[in-house]
Scaffold this motif. Structure first.
Motif, PDB file in Angstrom:
ATOM      1  N   ASN A 268       2.335   0.877 -10.833  1.00  0.00           N
ATOM      2  CA  ASN A 268       1.446  -0.134 -10.253  1.00  0.00           C
ATOM      3  C   ASN A 268       0.022   0.137 -10.713  1.00  0.00           C
ATOM      4  O   ASN A 268      -0.463   1.248 -10.611  1.00  0.00           O
ATOM      5  CB  ASN A 268       1.561  -0.171  -8.726  1.00  0.00           C
ATOM      6  N   GLN A 269      -0.643  -0.888 -11.239  1.00  0.00           N
ATOM      7  CA  GLN A 269      -1.915  -0.680 -11.927  1.00  0.00           C
ATOM      8  C   GLN A 269      -3.029  -0.266 -10.978  1.00  0.00           C
ATOM      9  O   GLN A 269      -4.008   0.327 -11.399  1.00  0.00           O
ATOM     10  CB  GLN A 269      -2.309  -1.961 -12.674  1.00  0.00           C
ATOM     11  N   ASP A 270      -2.900  -0.538  -9.705  1.00  0.00           N
ATOM     12  CA  ASP A 270      -3.950  -0.169  -8.759  1.00  0.00           C
ATOM     13  C   ASP A 270      -3.579   1.063  -7.945  1.00  0.00           C
ATOM     14  O   ASP A 270      -4.018   1.217  -6.817  1.00  0.00           O
ATOM     15  CB  ASP A 270      -4.248  -1.345  -7.815  1.00  0.00           C
ATOM     16  N   PHE A 271      -2.784   1.951  -8.539  1.00  0.00           N
ATOM     17  CA  PHE A 271      -2.342   3.111  -7.750  1.00  0.00           C
ATOM     18  C   PHE A 271      -3.524   3.953  -7.269  1.00  0.00           C
ATOM     19  O   PHE A 271      -3.439   4.610  -6.240  1.00  0.00           O
ATOM     20  CB  PHE A 271      -1.347   3.968  -8.530  1.00  0.00           C
ATOM     21  N   ALA A 272      -4.636   3.885  -7.992  1.00  0.00           N
ATOM     22  CA  ALA A 272      -5.788   4.705  -7.609  1.00  0.00           C
ATOM     23  C   ALA A 272      -6.439   4.239  -6.311  1.00  0.00           C
ATOM     24  O   ALA A 272      -7.249   4.953  -5.729  1.00  0.00           O
ATOM     25  CB  ALA A 272      -6.821   4.720  -8.724  1.00  0.00           C
ATOM     26  N   VAL A 273      -6.116   3.036  -5.854  1.00  0.00           N
ATOM     27  CA  VAL A 273      -6.684   2.567  -4.584  1.00  0.00           C
ATOM     28  C   VAL A 273      -5.595   2.102  -3.619  1.00  0.00           C
ATOM     29  O   VAL A 273      -5.864   1.374  -2.670  1.00  0.00           O
ATOM     30  CB  VAL A 273      -7.696   1.415  -4.794  1.00  0.00           C
ATOM     31  N   THR A 274      -4.346   2.513  -3.852  1.00  0.00           N
ATOM     32  CA  THR A 274      -3.260   2.067  -2.988  1.00  0.00           C
ATOM     33  C   THR A 274      -3.038   3.061  -1.850  1.00  0.00           C
ATOM     34  O   THR A 274      -2.998   4.260  -2.073  1.00  0.00           O
ATOM     35  CB  THR A 274      -1.968   1.920  -3.811  1.00  0.00           C
ATOM     36  N   ALA A 275      -2.913   2.546  -0.636  1.00  0.00           N
ATOM     37  CA  ALA A 275      -2.685   3.409   0.526  1.00  0.00           C
ATOM     38  C   ALA A 275      -1.190   3.665   0.685  1.00  0.00           C
ATOM     39  O   ALA A 275      -0.357   2.927   0.165  1.00  0.00           O
ATOM     40  CB  ALA A 275      -3.237   2.757   1.784  1.00  0.00           C
ATOM     41  N   ASP A 278       0.900   0.793   2.072  1.00  0.00           N
ATOM     42  CA  ASP A 278       1.086  -0.263   1.069  1.00  0.00           C
ATOM     43  C   ASP A 278       2.133   0.152   0.049  1.00  0.00           C
ATOM     44  O   ASP A 278       2.974  -0.643  -0.359  1.00  0.00           O
ATOM     45  CB  ASP A 278      -0.234  -0.545   0.333  1.00  0.00           C
ATOM     46  N   LYS A 282       5.505  -1.928  -0.482  1.00  0.00           N
ATOM     47  CA  LYS A 282       5.789  -2.575  -1.758  1.00  0.00           C
ATOM     48  C   LYS A 282       7.090  -2.073  -2.355  1.00  0.00           C
ATOM     49  O   LYS A 282       7.829  -2.839  -2.965  1.00  0.00           O
ATOM     50  CB  LYS A 282       4.618  -2.355  -2.725  1.00  0.00           C
ATOM     51  N   LEU A 472      -6.810   6.814 -16.091  1.00  0.00           N
ATOM     52  CA  LEU A 472      -7.071   5.403 -16.348  1.00  0.00           C
ATOM     53  C   LEU A 472      -7.771   5.178 -17.679  1.00  0.00           C
ATOM     54  O   LEU A 472      -8.235   4.076 -17.976  1.00  0.00           O
ATOM     55  CB  LEU A 472      -7.908   4.804 -15.212  1.00  0.00           C
TER      56      LEU A 472
ATOM     57  N   TYR B 150      -9.702  -6.921  -1.025  1.00  0.00           N
ATOM     58  CA  TYR B 150      -8.677  -6.128  -1.705  1.00  0.00           C
ATOM     59  C   TYR B 150      -7.516  -7.027  -2.117  1.00  0.00           C
ATOM     60  O   TYR B 150      -7.063  -7.004  -3.248  1.00  0.00           O
ATOM     61  CB  TYR B 150      -8.204  -5.010  -0.766  1.00  0.00           C
ATOM     62  N   THR B 154      -7.119  -7.140  -6.153  1.00  0.00           N
ATOM     63  CA  THR B 154      -6.262  -6.101  -6.708  1.00  0.00           C
ATOM     64  C   THR B 154      -5.620  -6.566  -8.018  1.00  0.00           C
ATOM     65  O   THR B 154      -5.408  -7.753  -8.235  1.00  0.00           O
ATOM     66  CB  THR B 154      -5.181  -5.644  -5.707  1.00  0.00           C
ATOM     67  N   VAL B 155      -5.356  -5.572  -8.874  1.00  0.00           N
ATOM     68  CA  VAL B 155      -4.755  -5.901 -10.166  1.00  0.00           C
ATOM     69  C   VAL B 155      -3.277  -6.233  -9.993  1.00  0.00           C
ATOM     70  O   VAL B 155      -2.701  -7.013 -10.740  1.00  0.00           O
ATOM     71  CB  VAL B 155      -4.926  -4.708 -11.137  1.00  0.00           C
ATOM     72  N   ASP B 156      -2.648  -5.622  -8.978  1.00  0.00           N
ATOM     73  CA  ASP B 156      -1.226  -5.863  -8.749  1.00  0.00           C
ATOM     74  C   ASP B 156      -1.027  -7.104  -7.898  1.00  0.00           C
ATOM     75  O   ASP B 156      -0.784  -7.015  -6.699  1.00  0.00           O
ATOM     76  CB  ASP B 156      -0.591  -4.650  -8.049  1.00  0.00           C
ATOM     77  N   THR B 176     -11.798  -0.680  -8.982  1.00  0.00           N
ATOM     78  CA  THR B 176     -12.023   0.683  -9.470  1.00  0.00           C
ATOM     79  C   THR B 176     -13.109   0.747 -10.535  1.00  0.00           C
ATOM     80  O   THR B 176     -13.624   1.816 -10.813  1.00  0.00           O
ATOM     81  CB  THR B 176     -10.733   1.277 -10.061  1.00  0.00           C
ATOM     82  N   ASN B 263     -14.124   4.920  -4.065  1.00  0.00           N
ATOM     83  CA  ASN B 263     -12.954   5.677  -4.498  1.00  0.00           C
ATOM     84  C   ASN B 263     -13.312   6.567  -5.674  1.00  0.00           C
ATOM     85  O   ASN B 263     -14.438   6.532  -6.164  1.00  0.00           O
ATOM     86  CB  ASN B 263     -11.777   4.743  -4.817  1.00  0.00           C
ATOM     87  N   LEU B 265     -12.902   6.516  -8.690  1.00  0.00           N
ATOM     88  CA  LEU B 265     -13.292   5.976  -9.985  1.00  0.00           C
ATOM     89  C   LEU B 265     -14.655   5.308  -9.963  1.00  0.00           C
ATOM     90  O   LEU B 265     -15.281   5.140 -10.993  1.00  0.00           O
ATOM     91  CB  LEU B 265     -12.233   4.976 -10.454  1.00  0.00           C
TER      92      LEU B 265
END
Lengths: 509, 321
Positions: A268-275, A278, A282, A472, B150, B154-156, B176, B263, B265
């Motif tokens: 998942n491309q937003d793993f760096a901000v995923t809680a 979530d 998902k 990234l 968000y 979000t990208v996803d 990010t 965050n 990044l």
């Protein structure tokens, strides 16, 4: 006019006094009640206050609590701290001295917690443990790794050594004709297939291989790191040199692996901000097929997927390596198997007699039937049990509300006969037990470093940020290495020196 | 003659003496009730604002909570030296000041423009309806607003990114990417506070003398001219006052808001004094150091307010004090 003014003044004064009296009186009343209760009731019912960490969304209801109180003969009052805000809540509690008889400390490497422990704010308990049958069973190894400067400031939570592994959609594997991966390359291929070959068969390219969250430790990164032979935080060379994990080859390999996953879109491309919530949601919704985390999460994921992804089947994997050699199997051990400490502040637990009373209570918590209560709930209400002590949870919703919050408060999670009949949970338990043979310990866990204690968390931020940027593709390896140098300059070198000195000292003993 | 002279002298002296003895204490005695009435307010400020300031001394200590202020060792300027020598400091100062400037330059004029536009709306029902709608975001918490963004960004599967992808563009990682942080931040503030901030301007506009408009109309002024030459000058004192207040408070960039956006990044542009104080102090337990940072931030804020107040007075406005 004059009398009126003085009246008013008097009134204000009295109000103020009353208010302060209320405040003070309330406090006094409470403490008096607390100690009075224990003194008057004696062995009958002791009152225990417990500052505890809550890992679920809401605190438990009283049903199970009443049973636990019955079994332990204690009157328990919890103050729950949500896990997400434990750092600031524990720190403010320590700073303002608003503690309880028992304080659950899970973040032992946090500087203020460490300072508090070392300052002698809490009772040293090692010499008392052997007086209580369940506490006496705590192994010397566990006691040593939970000690700070050789002193044990509480009853350690005994957890499984290494709980992490990979959870994969078995039904997707079968559908695409793939086998369960054994190496990191195979895992990459599975991720590729899950991303590109439409495993859910809806004709759209809307799935990814991995589903990860913004956590380099309990998320995928550290577990994958173990597969690449990365040490657990620190590595000690034969000549006593300490090397931080991010200076090892394994760490860089892991970063490259995750970077590849990211660039190719297998994660998942937003793993760096995923809680975490979530991430699990998902996964349960069928957006991805690979979850890296605690192996027992498999059961929860399957529960969450009910009604959403009813054909979900999960395979648990704990034997992935980067080389394919069985001998290279490794898995990091979270806090060396110590889940934290149940500590007893001297400000609340005034004397030895009271300490023993509280220790007795902790000891009772470890009894078989209390363990069953805290794990599965009340027989007939939450679960049924067969002749082999295998438990089936009959009312999952009720269990989640009334029992699950207690799970993380169990002083010991291992060595009980009663077990979960759920095949996935049983499988997870088996694999976690197996993991213990391959556990990678953190050699610095019980070593002391002044700089680490004061600045460690701060410095770690440099590395965490740099790692994310590398993953990234925002910085290259040279720039990452420059950040490591920056870490060293800002205090990292001192940490290394101090750990090496501390390590030397332990070797000479 | 002499007698009368001395009598006159005496008479002259006596009231003079009386004036001289009419000190602050006398005045307080005379207006006891009034002073009694402000007493609770004064007490409030002393007890809850000034006494806690004593705690600032821990900036000069290695403060350990269980040792208390009396037991902790004094370390002089150690934490200040650390603050000013660490590269983090310049990052914090830069980020805070840039966001502060954006807040003033971009956000501040918007409510004025919106208020002027609303003022031109002649249909009352429509105007009320619009006002109600634009006030609503103010009552949402930052958690909700950041969560909504968000979901959008979000990208996803974020709505905006899906749209960009549909139109053939490359997805942008708004959440990010450091270069997007400030845009997102200011955008969220505009979304949340724009409507609410118009209230004071709208009420200031309503008290503008209608004769002025009539006179302007006689001179052949159109709508735009009337706004420019009548409405704006009339509400200028309000604008200046609000600007000074804003400058005083904008250094509090909103801890909650930024903490939610922060965050690994985007830290290099997103870490501001407030978030840094929180992580260093409450999460990592460096209470003394974070107090130092907070103290410094307070000083910067004070200087900004005083400077802008003086500037306002120079331009012939009233200022706030």
């Amino acid at each position: 006019m004059k009398p009126m003014v003085s009246k008013m003044a008097a009134f204000t004064l009295v109000c103020g006094l009353l208010l302060s009296a209320c405040g003070g009186g309330g406090g006094k009343g409470e403490t008096a009640q607390g100690s009075g209760g224990s003194a008057a009731a004696g062995d009958e019912k002791t009152s225990i206050t417990w500052l505890n960490i809550l890992h679920t969304a809401s605190p438990p209801t009283d049903t199970v609590l009443n049973k636990i109180e019955e079994k332990t003969g204690a009157d328990i009052k919890f103050s729950w701290i949500p896990d997400a805000s434990k750092e600031e809540r524990i720190n403010t509690s320590l700073a303002s001295d608003s503690l309880a008889d028992i304080v659950t400390l899970t973040i032992l490497d946090n500087s203020s917690v460490r300072n508090a422990l070392k300052s002698g704010m809490f009772w040293e308990v090692e010499s008392y443990l052997d007086e209580f049958p369940n506490l006496a069973k705590i192994s010397q190894d566990t006691r040593r790794s939970a000690s700070i400067d050789g002193k044990l400031y509480g009853v350690p939570f005994q957890k499984d050594l290494a709980r992490n592994g990979v959870v994969i959609r078995k039904d997707w594997l079968d559908k695409l004709g793939l086998s369960v991966p054994k190496t990191t390359d195979e895992l990459m291929n599975v991720a590729k297939a899950f991303t590109e070959q439409d495993p859910d068969g809806n004709g759209q390219k809307d799935t990814t291989g991995f589903m990860d969250r913004s956590d380099l430790i309990y998320g995928a990164f550290k577990t994958l790191g173990s597969y690449f032979g990365t040490p657990n935080n620190w590595q000690v060379t034969d000549d006593g040199k300490m090397i931080p994990e991010f200076e090892t080859e394994g760490y860089v390999k892991t970063m490259d692996y995750m970077k590849a996953l990211y660039e190719k879109g297998y994660i998942n491309q937003d793993f760096a901000v995923t809680a975490k919530t979530d991430q699990q949601q998902k996964f349960a919704q069928g957006k991805a097929g690979i979850y890296v985390g605690a192996l027992f999460d498999g059961k929860n994921l399957l529960n969450m997927a009910k009604g959403v992804q009813d054909n979900m089947q999960l395979a648990l994997v704990n034997n992935i390596t980067s080389t394919g050699n069985e001998s290279d199997r490794a898995i990091w051990a979270a806090n060396n198997g110590i889940g934290g400490l149940l500590s007893f502040p001297k400000s609340e637990v005034k004397d030895e007699a009271e300490l023993k009373r509280v220790l007795k209570f902790v000891n009772d918590l470890m009894d078989d039937d209390v363990y069953a209560l805290m794990t599965y709930g009340i027989k007939g209400v939450h679960y049924t049990v067969d002749a082999n002590d295998a438990v089936t949870i009959t009312n999952t919703d009720l269990w989640q509300q009334e029992v699950q919050p207690f799970a993380s408060s169990r002083p010991s999670e291992t060595g009980y006969k009663i077990h979960d009949a759920d095949p996935l949970k049983a499988e997870a338990d088996k694999l976690i037990k197996e993991n213990a043979n391959y556990g990678v310990l953190n050699p610095a866990y019980s070593l002391e470093s002044e700089t680490y204690t004061t600045q460690g968390s701060e410095l770690q931020k440099i590395i965490t940020d740099a790692t994310y940027k590398y993953l990234l593709g925002k910085i290259n390896l040279d720039e990452f290495k420059a950040e490591v140098e920056n870490w060293k300059k800002s205090g990292g070198s001192k940490i290394i020196e101090e750990y090496e000195a501390a390590y030397k000292a332990t070797q000479q003993k | 003659m002499k007698d009368s002279n001395t009598a006159v002298m005496n008479m002259n002296v006596k009231p003079a003496r009386k004036v001289r003895t009419d000190t602050a204490l006398d005045r307080i005695k005379r207006h006891k009730l009034l002073y009694l009435m402000i007493l609770p307010g004064v007490l409030y400020f002393i007890i809850f604002k000034y006494l806690p300031m004593g705690g600032l001394v821990i900036a000069f200590q290695d403060y350990q909570p269980f040792k208390g202020i009396t037991g902790s060792p004094w370390v002089g300027m150690k934490h200040f030296v650390r603050l000013f020598t660490e590269p983090t400091f310049f990052m914090l100062l830069r980020n805070t000041l840039i966001l502060f400037a954006l807040n003033i330059v971009i956000f501040f004029p918007l409510p004025i423009i919106l208020a002027l536009m609303l003022n031109e709306v002649r249909h009352r029902l429509f105007k009320n309806w619009v006002q109600t709608i634009i006030y609503i975001p103010h009552f949402m918490s930052w958690v909700i607003i950041v969560s909504i963004t968000y979901v959008f960004l979000t990208v996803d599967g974020g709505v905006l990114n899906e749209l960009i992808a549909k139109l053939g563009g490359h997805k942008i990682s708004f959440l990010t990417a450091p270069e997007w942080l400030r845009t997102v931040y200011i955008g969220q503030i505009i979304w949340k506070e724009l409507g609410w901030s118009t209230i004071i301007y709208l009420s200031a506009i309503t008290v503008v003398d209608t004769q002025l408009y009539e006179a302007a109309e006689m001179d052949g002024a159109g709508r735009f001219r009337k706004t420019w030459h009548v409405t704006l000058p009339a509400i200028r004192p309000v604008i200046i006052t609000l600007l000074i207040l804003k400058i005083g408070s904008t250094l509090d960039l909103g801890f909650e808001h930024m903490y939610l956006l922060l965050n690994s990044l985007n830290r290099e542009v997103a870490e501001i004094f407030d978030t840094y104080i929180y992580t260093a102090g409450l999460k990592n337990g460096q209470l003394s150091f974070s107090t130092t940072v907070g103290l410094f931030k307070g000083l910067v804020g004070l200087v900004l307010v005083m400077a802008s107040n003086r500037l306002a007075k120079k331009f012939g406005e009233d200022g706030v004090y």
